[in-house]
Design an enzyme around this catalytic site. Structure first.
Site, short mmCIF file in Angstrom:
data_model
loop_
_atom_site.label_atom_id
_atom_site.label_comp_id
_atom_site.label_asym_id
_atom_site.label_seq_id
_atom_site.Cartn_x
_atom_site.Cartn_y
_atom_site.Cartn_z
N ASP A 175 -0.01 5.25 1.11
CA ASP A 175 -0.20 6.18 2.23
C ASP A 175 -0.28 5.41 3.55
OD1 ASP A 175 -0.27 8.94 1.41
OD2 ASP A 175 -2.06 8.45 0.26
N ASP A 229 0.88 -1.15 0.00
CA ASP A 229 0.00 0.00 0.00
C ASP A 229 0.93 1.22 0.00
OD1 ASP A 229 -2.38 1.61 0.49
OD2 ASP A 229 -1.66 1.80 2.54
#
Length: 188
Positions: free
Chosen positions: A16, A14
């Site tokens: 952020d 991922d």
């Protein structure tokens, strides 16, 4: 949770909260938008752009790489084979994700899944299934690295093992998502 003793054919990250901390930009964007229409697609794209614009205003630190990320990405870039064995699988748009990585000084991976690349986002399995495809491996041979329960659920639904980082949610919240592994951040 235990020490990772398995080997994987690919790592699916991922962005952020996992690779970058964009808090300063997000706070600036919320201040600029005053939470007007965050549910609209057009406004969401504008919001992401404001995160980038706000990330370095007024002497803020900007969008920065989280602990351990530089060492991991340098290791993954050390050979042609490893360069193709990791992917970014983000709910952000490609434009924002590319800008955020650049601001944080993190190389853009060869394999990149953004919000517009999947029909169903997290917690659906689509982002991580597609990331595994780009890496040319079975999702069951992938490790998903995530900071949010929705991302852990997405990785699990794709058939991947999951590693949760405690960077944006509490340890208790992340434990409830039942990741296979749990660490404070990627420096662990």
């Amino acid at each position: 949770m235990s020490v990772v003793t398995e080997t994987f054919d690919a790592i699916l990250f991922d962005m952020d909260g996992t690779l970058v901390d964009s808090t300063e930009g997000v706070i600036g964007a919320w201040n600029a938008f005053k939470i007007t229409y965050p549910h609209l697609v057009v406004e969401a794209a504008r919001f992401e752009q404001e995160i980038v614009n706000s990330s370095r205003k007024d002497g803020k630190e900007g969008i920065v790489a989280l602990p351990g990320v530089r060492g991991i990405t340098e290791s993954l870039l050390s050979s042609e084979d490893s360069r193709n064995r990791w992917a970014l699988c983000t709910s952000a748009t490609r434009v924002y994700a590319t800008a955020a990585l650049q601001i944080a000084g993190i190389p853009t991976p060869n394999n990149f899944i953004a919000a517009e690349d999947v029909h169903n986002g997290k917690p659906a399995p689509d982002p991580y299934v597609e990331g595994a495809k780009l890496c040319g491996v079975d999702p069951k041979r992938c490790l998903v690295v995530e900071d949010a329960p929705a991302g852990i659920y997405s990785g699990q639904a794709a058939g991947c093992k999951t590693l949760a980082v405690i960077t944006s949610h509490t340890r208790e919240v992340m434990i409830q998502a039942k990741p296979d592994y749990l660490v404070r951040n990627l420096s662990r």
